[in-house]
Design an enzyme around this catalytic site. Structure first.
Site, short mmCIF file in Angstrom:
data_model
loop_
_atom_site.label_atom_id
_atom_site.label_comp_id
_atom_site.label_asym_id
_atom_site.label_seq_id
_atom_site.Cartn_x
_atom_site.Cartn_y
_atom_site.Cartn_z
N ARG A 208 -8.33 8.16 11.09
CA ARG A 208 -9.63 7.49 11.03
C ARG A 208 -9.62 6.51 9.87
O ARG A 208 -9.17 6.84 8.77
CB ARG A 208 -10.77 8.51 10.88
CG ARG A 208 -11.07 9.31 12.14
CD ARG A 208 -11.68 8.39 13.20
NE ARG A 208 -11.98 9.08 14.45
CZ ARG A 208 -11.19 9.09 15.51
NH1 ARG A 208 -10.01 8.48 15.45
NH2 ARG A 208 -11.56 9.69 16.62
N GLU A 237 -14.44 -1.10 11.85
CA GLU A 237 -13.96 -1.65 13.12
C GLU A 237 -15.15 -2.12 13.96
O GLU A 237 -16.18 -1.46 14.00
CB GLU A 237 -13.18 -0.58 13.90
CG GLU A 237 -11.89 -0.15 13.24
CD GLU A 237 -11.17 0.94 14.04
OE1 GLU A 237 -11.54 1.17 15.21
OE2 GLU A 237 -10.24 1.56 13.50
N HIS A 254 -6.24 -0.03 16.56
CA HIS A 254 -6.67 1.30 16.99
C HIS A 254 -6.16 1.61 18.40
O HIS A 254 -6.90 2.02 19.29
CB HIS A 254 -8.20 1.41 16.94
CG HIS A 254 -8.69 2.83 16.84
ND1 HIS A 254 -9.89 3.17 16.28
CD2 HIS A 254 -8.15 4.01 17.25
CE1 HIS A 254 -10.08 4.48 16.34
NE2 HIS A 254 -9.02 5.01 16.92
#
Length: 381
Positions: A208, A237, A254
């Site tokens: 994360r 993000e 990601h």
């Protein structure tokens, strides 16, 4: 029954069409208006689920086709009798593939050997545990840090994060995001710990983004330029830190877990959870929705150094540099936020290491143990 489904979820119609009408929508665009007459919401990690989204909707089931659940207010769902399901472990093997591909790539670039590194894994759950298993099978020295597990299982086999920082060449973060409490992980790698990293350390985050203090990492990379960063997850993000992006040795949007196999496992797991919620049985299988790989086999006949063989087989399945180059190109063309989302939305087909059968003949047969350890399907002889 009406289901609102993130448009990036593969096999959505196949997995959810049997339950009713499927309406697809880009995950970041899902809003309360889409849910006014919806019975179920199927998402990935980019859709925050809270009272603001669900308060005036008839939704009675929420499923996320992802391992992580920090984007979902599970307390709100429980308080309002809304069923919830996630897909733990669905893309864990894909993330491990990403880590190995990244380490092999940077080892080749930097002239060092993965098999001689000392790797610290922070967070030894579905992903970190499988990474530990594969690395140890390869003969890599691994140190593990997982305070919640150490608390439950005992300290044997675990070390503190500060010990990993002191002793490891590579630090891989695979923790969930926990904002408060004894085992909070937000900015787990904070300014003090980033400052303590030994020159030459490689930091890889595929857990994360908020688990690393991005500003402190950027300052270390800018000021001393003596450590290496591989970043797949980021703070804020998709509006990630453009300067940090430019400083990372590998920067990806990601997508560490974005294998087709992992995504389809997630879709199937939520399909099964929704069927159970509705009191139905399901016979749908992964094989029914997963196509055969474009490259199903590879034959090696000559003796090769182990890491050269690992790189060759890895790149036959997945080339991490293409994801880095794609994000860099799109970020420069569209800006980091739009470029980030475009890369995710248009992500190319990617399969997992296990889908490649490596046939070893002649002098290549001694490579069988190392290639099996990395996750490939190996046939020797």
């Amino acid at each position: 029954m009406k289901l609102v489904v993130d448009a990036n979820i593969p096999a959505a119609e196949h997995c959810f069409g049997a339950f009713g009408e499927v309406m697809t929508c880009p995950g970041r665009e899902v809003g309360a208006a889409h849910l006014r007459d919806a019975d179920a919401l199927i998402i990935r990690s980019v859709t925050p689920v809270s009272a603001a989204l669900l308060a005036d909707s008839p939704v009675r089931f929420v499923g996320t086709c992802t391992i992580g659940t920090d984007h979902v207010d599970t307390h709100y769902l429980a308080e309002h009798g809304i069923a919830f399901a996630s897909a733990p472990g669905c893309n864990a093997d894909a993330v491990v593939d990403y880590v190995l591909a990244s380490l092999l790539t940077l080892g080749e670039r930097g002239g060092w050997t993965l098999l001689n590194r000392r790797v610290g894994i922070v967070g030894v759950g579905n992903v970190g545990g499988r990474l530990q298993t594969r690395l140890q099978a390869l003969g890599v020295e691994v140190w593990a840090c997982d305070p919640p597990r150490a608390e439950r299982e005992g300290e044997a086999g675990f070390a503190s994060l500060d010990t990993l920082i002191e002793r490891c060449d590579v630090l891989c973060l695979h923790t969930p995001l926990v904002s408060t409490g004894k085992h909070a992980t937000r900015h787990l790698l904070d300014a003090q710990r980033i400052s303590a990293l030994a020159p030459g350390t490689l930091v890889l985050n595929a857990g994360r983004g908020d688990c690393i203090d991005g500003l402190a990492l950027r300052r270390r990379l800018t000021g001393q330029n003596d450590i290496t960063a591989v970043l797949d997850v980021w703070e804020s993000e998709p509006a990630i830190d453009a300067a940090l992006h430019d400083l990372a040795a590998l920067a990806t949007p990601h997508i560490a877990g974005y294998s087709l196999d992992g995504k389809l496992r997630g879709s199937l797991m939520i399909h099964q959870a929704l069927a159970a919620h509705l009191g139905q049985t399901s016979e749908l299988t992964l094989e029914a929705i997963c196509p055969p790989p474009a490259l199903a086999s590879l034959t090696l006949q000559q003796a090769l150094p182990e890491e050269e063989a690992l790189r060759l087989c890895t790149r036959a399945v997945y080339e991490v540099r293409r994801d880095h180059e794609s994000l860099t190109r799109e970020a420069h063309a569209l800006g980091v936020a739009h470029g980030f989302d475009r890369c995710r939305a248009q992500y190319p087909l990617r399969r997992e290491f296990s889908t490649l059968c490596v046939h070893l003949k002649g002098e290549a047969q001694p490579l069988a143990p190392v290639l099996r350890a990395a996750g490939f399907d190996v046939v020797a002889g």
